[in-house]
Design an enzyme around this catalytic site. Structure first.
Site, short mmCIF file in Angstrom:
data_model
loop_
_atom_site.label_atom_id
_atom_site.label_comp_id
_atom_site.label_asym_id
_atom_site.label_seq_id
_atom_site.Cartn_x
_atom_site.Cartn_y
_atom_site.Cartn_z
N ARG A 183 -25.49 -1.04 6.69
CA ARG A 183 -25.25 -2.59 6.42
C ARG A 183 -25.72 -3.04 7.69
O ARG A 183 -26.11 -4.33 7.68
CB ARG A 183 -23.68 -2.61 6.56
CG ARG A 183 -23.28 -2.44 5.26
CD ARG A 183 -23.16 -3.50 4.15
NE ARG A 183 -22.96 -3.42 2.92
CZ ARG A 183 -21.45 -3.51 2.32
NH1 ARG A 183 -20.75 -3.77 3.16
NH2 ARG A 183 -21.47 -3.28 1.19
N LYS A 222 0.84 -1.23 0.19
CA LYS A 222 0.05 0.11 0.08
C LYS A 222 0.87 1.16 0.09
O LYS A 222 1.84 1.24 0.83
CB LYS A 222 -1.00 -0.15 1.47
CG LYS A 222 -1.81 0.98 1.21
CD LYS A 222 -3.19 0.37 2.25
CE LYS A 222 -4.30 1.54 2.14
NZ LYS A 222 -5.56 0.93 2.88
N GLU A 249 -20.11 -4.51 9.64
CA GLU A 249 -20.97 -3.68 10.44
C GLU A 249 -21.88 -4.56 11.09
O GLU A 249 -22.36 -4.24 12.38
CB GLU A 249 -21.65 -2.48 9.65
CG GLU A 249 -20.30 -1.30 9.24
CD GLU A 249 -19.55 -1.71 8.09
OE1 GLU A 249 -19.75 -2.83 7.50
OE2 GLU A 249 -18.70 -1.14 7.74
C1 LIG Z 1 -19.20 -0.91 4.41
C2 LIG Z 1 -17.90 -0.18 4.55
N1 LIG Z 1 -17.42 -0.04 5.65
C3 LIG Z 1 -16.27 0.60 5.87
C4 LIG Z 1 -15.84 1.38 4.77
C5 LIG Z 1 -14.60 2.42 4.89
N2 LIG Z 1 -13.53 1.70 4.28
C6 LIG Z 1 -13.20 2.07 2.88
S1 LIG Z 1 -11.65 1.50 2.40
C7 LIG Z 1 -11.66 0.38 3.64
C8 LIG Z 1 -10.59 -0.35 3.87
C9 LIG Z 1 -10.45 -1.23 2.47
O1 LIG Z 1 -9.27 -2.14 2.77
P1 LIG Z 1 -8.71 -2.87 1.47
O2 LIG Z 1 -10.13 -3.42 0.92
O3 LIG Z 1 -7.57 -4.00 1.94
O4 LIG Z 1 -8.24 -1.85 0.46
P2 LIG Z 1 -7.14 -0.92 0.31
O5 LIG Z 1 -7.45 0.43 0.75
O6 LIG Z 1 -6.24 -1.71 1.41
O7 LIG Z 1 -6.43 -1.13 -0.71
C10 LIG Z 1 -12.60 0.71 4.64
C11 LIG Z 1 -12.68 0.23 5.86
C12 LIG Z 1 -16.36 1.15 3.35
N3 LIG Z 1 -16.01 1.94 2.29
N4 LIG Z 1 -17.65 0.22 3.32
#
Ligand SMILES: Cc1ncc(C[n+]2csc(CCOP(=O)(O)OP(=O)(O)O)c2C)c(N)n1
Length: 617
Positions: free
Chosen positions: A395, A282, A367
């Protein structure tokens, strides 16, 4: 020297480039991303991590005929740049500019409007199923992060895809990070697969050996088969995905374009769902983001050299006030625990997580589980505070209704980012929580309007032995003025005689400012801080109706089904005129909070104008 980024027409030209050229292009893309996002703000680290994956996908597939579905979509910047939005990229997340998430209205290369996590496999499976029913021929690829894979929805989809044997590709972008470090057993398991080269080599050797062991025949052989199955669990990569019915390929270096393209070509030839496990870093290519991927997950404008934000915060945010108060409450009451769904930093619980390791739970992007997990703890005598952004709490609606409200359990929902959130736009505004929570039996719902009332709301929720919801907005908390909060009581802030503004949360300041503007026109407006959405201050409302010819309700939520409409219905027998101000019945685009408030007539001058028109009628 050729400028790959600006001299070529994408993605067609990209498909003609060789791997060396693609690598040069990857440098230009990273440089462009860092410079551009430093001015607009946005999800930098996730996008820097998928530069090669995005190049490989557009090289290997005939987009837009073949479909790419980006989970969450916050990592789709490179995809946007490569699909015709290079010139507009400087407008990213600005009002009227391009969105920070995929938008079908923006480009035919964006196949679905995403923003909430863990749904890409369901969407992809749906598209692939429709393709098969319609007799069409194209590839479907869902790109999902290891954080998003912690969401149960992703597993529901994998379970379904595995049994339906539908042709589709799931590409896991595993960087070990959600927003913060990823948590949970799945993350541990992925970590084991990718830990060291030596480990991978050893497993390859064992796998080769195992494939020579016969697994048919008499009981001795079936004993060996049993042993083989057991060993298989220990050594075969991605066994979980294989058992669910997907062909697992990986791990593959997610920054090696050639390896990625070869893997994708191989995946195309396999029947049924294929799960490709790509390992990435990342924030790759920008040392500040590599060192602090959580800070650069989503960031405002920053200075590229120092990596520091350009604008300083003006005081504690509501999230910070919440986090500090939880430290106080937890020190006094051992029953208090806090729960976050992969957003500990965002909701202000970082210090709590450090200080009370055993009383803080990051359950992953889950969630629904967060809420029912809290219900289980509350049922067993604990006092859980579940901190989730308004939009993501959607959610967990069934869990709130069935597992918390129906059981009348003392779970407090700390609803952060309630109301308009700004640049993240449509998928992230928290405009529906009042409508979806305010009619639930047993629920108390509050909308504090400053730091002190937020603290008092948290105190109050702790003393109520029942479900509680406290909603507060994104941004700097207003400073309180010593007002005391009493259950079910609104708080008069300013006397008037021509009209009274009954406001909630972030709209209280706008109401006070609007009252000043109205005074300039000789209109004497009173202001009341509604504070309680449930129980509503009926006495205060009827009193206001008897004292003022007009009541204007103000909420940072949709008017339809909101608290203003409830008040209007309650006063249907009264002569008092009621105007409801809030967000209209449509999805609100992205842009700064202040711009959106102004655009939709919810800032002080817009409110004053509506009131002047209302009085004139
Ligand atoms: C239902 C929901 N909960 C929380 C989030 C907030 N959120 C956005 S990106 C993320 C982390 C995603 O991690 P990953 O899928 O590993 O992607 P990366 O950013 O590491 O590439 C979170 C918790 C969201 N977008 N949707």
């Amino acid at each position: 020297m050729s400028n790959y980024l600006f001299d070529h027409h994408f993605p067609e030209d990209l498909r003609k480039m060789d791997y060396d050229e693609l690598e040069l292009l990857s440098y230009e893309l990273r440089d462009f991303l860092i410079q551009s996002v430093s001015k607009t703000g946005g999800h930098l680290a996730p996008s820097l991590g998928v530069v090669e994956i995005t190049l490989a996908l557009h090289k290997s597939f005939q987009t837009p005929v073949d479909k790419l579905i980006w989970d969450v979509g916050h990592q789709s910047y490179v995809h946007k740049i490569l699909t015709g939005r290079l010139q507009e990229f400087e407008t990213l997340r600005q009002f009227g500019g391009i969105s920070g998430f995929p938008k079908t209205s923006e480009s035919e290369y964006d196949t679905f409007d995403t923003g909430h996590s863990s749904n890409s496999i369901s969407i992809g499976l749906g598209m692939a199923t429709a393709r098969d029913i319609k007799g069409e021929d194209f590839h479907v690829v869902s790109i999902i992060g290891d954080g998003a894979l912690t969401g149960g929805l992703a597993f529901e989809a994998l379970n379904n895809a595995g049994s339906s044997r539908t042709n589709m590709i799931i590409l896991l972008n595993d960087n070990g990070m959600s927003i913060s470090r990823n948590t949970g057993g799945l993350s541990r398991s992925l970590g084991r697969i990718t830990s060291t080269d030596k480990y991978i080599h050893t497993k390859t050797q064992i796998k080769k050996g195992l494939s020579k062991v016969p697994i048919i025949g008499d009981s001795v052989v079936s004993g060996i088969h049993h042993a083989k199955e057991n060993i298989k669990y220990a050594v075969i990569d991605g066994i979980l995905f294989e058992e669910l019915g997907c062909k697992y390929i990986g791990p593959v270096d997610g920054h090696d374009i050639k390896a990625l393209c070869e893997t994708l070509e191989h995946a195309k030839s396999i029947k049924g769902p294929v799960f490709i496990h790509a390992v990435t870093q990342k924030g790759k290519g920008y040392s500040k983001a590599e060192q602090n991927p959580n800070v650069f997950h989503g960031i405002g404008p920053f200075d590229v050299d120092s990596g520091k934000p350009v604008s300083k915060s003006k005081g504690d945010s509501y999230s910070a006030v919440f986090g500090k108060k939880m430290l106080d409450l937890a020190a006094k009451d051992k029953r208090i625990v806090t729960v976050s769904a992969a957003m500990a930093d965002g909701v202000g619980l970082k210090a709590f997580a450090t200080k009370y390791k055993n009383r803080f739970f990051d359950v992953g992007i889950a969630e629904g589980h967060a809420v029912t997990f809290a219900a289980g703890m509350a049922n067993s005598g604990l006092k859980p505070f579940v901190a989730i952004y308004s939009t993501f709490l959607q959610r967990a609606y069934d869990q709130i209704v069935e597992d918390v409200c129906l059981q009348n359990l003392p779970v407090t929902f700390c609803i952060d980012r309630a109301g308009i959130v700004g640049e993240d736009g449509e998928t992230h505004h928290g405009l529906f929580d009042i409508s979806y929570l305010k009619n639930l039996p047993n629920m108390t719902m509050m909308a504090p309007s400053d730091d002190e009332t937020l603290e008092q709301a948290l105190d109050l929720s702790q003393s109520i032995d029942a479900p509680c919801a406290i909603r507060y907005p994104r941004g700097t908390a207003r400073r309180g003025d010593g007002r005391r909060l009493e259950i079910g009581k609104s708080i008069p802030l300013k006397e008037g005689k021509d009209v009274v503004l009954w406001a909630y949360g972030s709209m209280v300041q706008n109401a006070l400012d609007a009252a000043e503007l109205l005074a300039e026109d000789g209109i004497d407006a009173g202001v009341i801080d509604g504070m309680f959405i449930k129980p509503l201050d009926k006495f205060g409302l009827y009193k206001a109706a008897s004292e003022y010819p007009m009541i204007v309700t103000l909420e940072d939520g949709v008017v339809a089904g909101g608290i203003g409409e409830t008040m209007k219905a309650m006063l249907s027998d009264h002569d008092t005129k009621i105007i409801n101000i809030g967000w209209p019945d449509r999805f609100i685009q992205h842009g700064s909070q202040s711009r959106l408030f102004a655009e939709y007539g919810l800032d002080a001058s817009g409110i004053a104008d509506t009131i002047k028109k209302g009085l004139a009628r």
